[in-house]
Design an enzyme around this catalytic site. Structure first.
Site, PDB file in Angstrom:
ATOM      1  N   ASP A  20      -1.069 -32.571  29.368  1.00 47.96           N
ATOM      2  CA  ASP A  20      -2.456 -32.980  29.170  1.00 47.96           C
ATOM      3  C   ASP A  20      -3.097 -32.259  27.978  1.00 47.96           C
ATOM      4  OD1 ASP A  20      -4.838 -34.350  30.655  1.00 47.96           O
ATOM      5  OD2 ASP A  20      -5.589 -32.352  30.196  1.00 47.96           O
ATOM      6  N   GLU A  72       0.298 -35.567  25.524  1.00 46.87           N
ATOM      7  CA  GLU A  72      -0.926 -36.300  25.209  1.00 46.87           C
ATOM      8  C   GLU A  72      -1.465 -35.705  23.907  1.00 46.87           C
ATOM      9  OE1 GLU A  72      -5.349 -37.530  26.864  1.00 46.87           O
ATOM     10  OE2 GLU A  72      -4.580 -35.543  27.278  1.00 46.87           O
TER      11      GLU A  72
HETATM   12  C1  GLC Z   1      -6.867 -35.691  29.404  1.00 44.10           C
HETATM   13  C2  GLC Z   1      -6.802 -36.574  30.627  1.00 44.10           C
HETATM   14  C3  GLC Z   1      -8.196 -36.867  31.069  1.00 44.10           C
HETATM   15  C4  GLC Z   1      -8.871 -35.567  31.423  1.00 44.10           C
HETATM   16  C5  GLC Z   1      -8.827 -34.588  30.256  1.00 44.10           C
HETATM   17  C6  GLC Z   1      -9.169 -33.196  30.688  1.00 44.10           C
HETATM   18  O1  GLC Z   1      -7.436 -36.343  28.329  1.00 44.10           O
HETATM   19  O2  GLC Z   1      -6.063 -37.722  30.358  1.00 44.10           O
HETATM   20  O3  GLC Z   1      -8.241 -37.752  32.151  1.00 44.10           O
HETATM   21  O4  GLC Z   1     -10.206 -35.805  31.766  1.00 44.10           O
HETATM   22  O5  GLC Z   1      -7.545 -34.506  29.687  1.00 44.10           O
HETATM   23  O6  GLC Z   1      -8.138 -32.651  31.469  1.00 44.10           O
END
Ligand code: GLC
Ligand code: MG
Length: 553
Positions: A216, A270
């Site tokens: 993440d 991500e």
């Molecule tokens: C990422 C996740 C999202 C979350 C954020 C903070 O972007 O996909 O859903 O709110 O991180 O953890």
């Protein structure tokens, strides 16, 4: 610990062309009838996922969490949130998935933990100067009495990125940094305990059978320790907290850990970054295996733009020998049936549009065309639960039921992400549409539209023209098409503007018509699959907003 038998290299690198299905546990299926999806619900539906034809399941966080950000605020990685189930159930789920040949990806959130995590509780209780505070970013405030935040950083979710704590004696104390919600304090990755703990968490899940992790907010854990003020419209290079060079050390050690298993585990990042070169750094051979392609997700439904993004994607990934990935939706963005049904089909996190004129029929046609396009491109694909049912963004959720912190922290100016998180419709004529069992004690945690009666998995099963049948057919063909599993890719020259046409191996080609008008189909090829329902395989022309898979005769 189970022993692992050796596997040939291609199988070991399964992520290179896998289709990975994102399960958002809260909204997938509710086994115990409390209106919240859970692991029992997922276990009951594993045969559905196997039959759909995906290769792996990625689970958004299922760990113990106060759910301030739907589980992205983790209080304890070694426990499952009681709303979702137990660790034993998670282990059983992973074993059952493996028996169906489905791999499992779990989510890790290195940037922050929950404010209820034992570390943070301890840090607050310990007071200024304590070692426990060094795991986070505690700082005295500015102003005469420390009443102003330590710097001018803003939270991604709106408002200042700092919250003030009280000292153990009740007087106003230090502030702590949270790039997301106040319930998500940022970790200090300069502290070796933070690194060690995360590696232990990875081992914990890898040892229990997880085949990989989704990382993440992967560009954000490293911070400039000077915590300087900056202008977000003209940020300094390097940025104080996005994509700093030292963030890569984290993933290098994670990669070494992943490789220490006989069946190497996959790291999937991500990584939201506009610069393809910086993006590719995360995919160097000693870092992550794959990352979500947000440029593709963000791209307008426009042939020239898509071609540019596809070329840039393939070039960036080739430069580091990593597989490309293709993604259209996830739990953070407007569902693509809705996006593609709008005049402006692009998506920007800061521009989440709401209740603009949307043609869902058009969006659905394009969503089908987009699926065949990305399943035919080289690399892996990520699907988000419900897209196989053709679900659209639910835009009429009453404000008082909205749960996303983005909605609340922006005072509703950003509508937030609840609309793509509405519980799935499985069967029946009215809510909860089989999401919860008969006699459930609570309604689904977000209301489902009555119109979904026609979109349940049950209603679509066996109907030749349904989205679900289309996904099943396309995924099945993708698996069996030899031409789609090699590295071959080349644009075909002979097509009209507005038509994307490329060949893969073995006489396979793909044509996507975005030209606004019908386009001729080549005479020397057979249509294997078309995105338009009821398409006549003998037709001489390809309608607008339609993709076909072809094989040379
Ligand atoms: C990422 C996740 C999202 C979350 C954020 C903070 O972007 O996909 O859903 O709110 O991180 O953890
Ligand atoms: Mg439940």
């Amino acid at each position: 610990m189970p022993t692992e038998t050796s596997v040939p290299a291609e199988t070991a690198q399964w992520w290179r062309d896998a289709v990975i299905y994102q399960v958002y546990p809260r909204s997938f299926a509710d086994g115990d009838g409390d209106g919240i999806g859970d692991l029992t619900g997922v276990r009951e539906r594993l045969p559905y996922l196997a039959e759909l034809g995906v290769d792996a399941l990625w689970f958004s966080p299922w760990y113990a969490s106060p759910q301030a950000d739907a589980g992205y605020d983790v209080a304890d990685y070694r426990r499952i949130d009681p709303a979702f189930g137990t660790l034993e159930q998670a282990e059983a789920l992973m074993a059952e998935a493996h028996a169906l040949d489905l791999k499992i990806i779990v989510d890790v959130v290195p940037n922050h933990v929950s404010d209820r995590h034992a570390w943070f509780q301890e840090a607050v209780a310990a007071g200024p100067g304590a070692e426990a505070r060094d795991l986070f970013w505690f700082r005295p405030g500015r102003g005469t009495d420390g009443e102003l935040p330590p710097n001018d950083w803003q939270s991604v979710f709106g408002g200042p990125a700092w919250t003030r704590t009280a000292n153990p004696d009740g007087t106003p104390g230090e502030w702590y940094l949270h790039l997301f919600a106040p319930e998500q304090p940022d970790l200090n990755w300069n502290n070796s305990k933070v690194r060690e703990e995360h590696e232990n968490v990875l081992s914990f899940w890898f040892d229990r059978g997880a085949d990989g992790v989704r990382i993440d907010s992967a560009t954000m854990p490293a911070k400039d320790p000077a915590l300087p003020d900056f202008d977000p419209d003209a940020p300094p290079v390097p940025h104080p907290y996005i994509d700093r060079d030292d963030v890569h050390d984290i993933y290098r050690s994670w990669r070494a850990l992943a490789e220490s298993y006989e069946r190497p585990r996959a790291l999937i990042g991500e990584v939201w970054l506009a610069d393809p070169v910086r993006f590719a750094h995360y995919l160097r051979p000693d870092e992550m295996h794959s990352a979500f392609n947000f440029d593709y997700l963000n791209c307008s439904w426009d042939a020239a733009e898509l071609r540019r993004v596809i070329d840039a994607t393939l070039a960036a990934h080739a430069s580091v020998g990593a597989p490309a990935s293709w993604v259209l939706s996830n739990h953070d963005v407007t569902r693509h049936v809705t996006r593609y049904g709008r005049a402006d089909t692009s998506f920007g996190l800061s521009l989440r549009q709401h209740q603009v004129l949307t043609d869902l029929e058009l969006g659905t046609r394009r969503a089908r065309a987009a699926l065949l396009l990305d399943l035919a491109l080289p690399g892996g694909c990520y699907l988000y639960q419900g897209e196989e049912l053709g679900l659209w963004e639910v835009e009429d959720i009453p404000d008082e039921l909205r749960q996303d912190p983005i909605f609340h922290r922006t005072g509703g100016t950003d509508i937030g992400r609840d609309g793509c998180r509405v519980p799935l419709p499985w069967s029946g004529e009215r809510p909860p549409f089989g999401f919860s069992p008969e006699g459930a004690s609570a309604p689904p945690w977000l209301p489902q539209p009555q119109r979904w009666a026609a979109y349940t998995a049950q209603a679509q099963s066996g109907r030749p023209e349904s989205m679900l049948t289309f996904y099943r057919t396309a995924l099945g063909l993708r698996r069996s098409e030899r031409g789609l599993h090699g590295a071959d890719f080349g644009w075909l020259p002979e097509h009209a503007p507005g038509v994307l046409a490329f060949g893969r191996g073995d006489g396979f080609s793909c044509l996507a018509n975005l030209s606004g008008t019908a386009a001729p189909l080549p005479a020397d090829a057979d249509v294997i699959l078309a995105s338009a329902p009821g398409f006549d395989p003998g037709a001489a022309e390809l309608p607008d907003d339609t993709t076909v898979w072809l094989r040379r005769r």
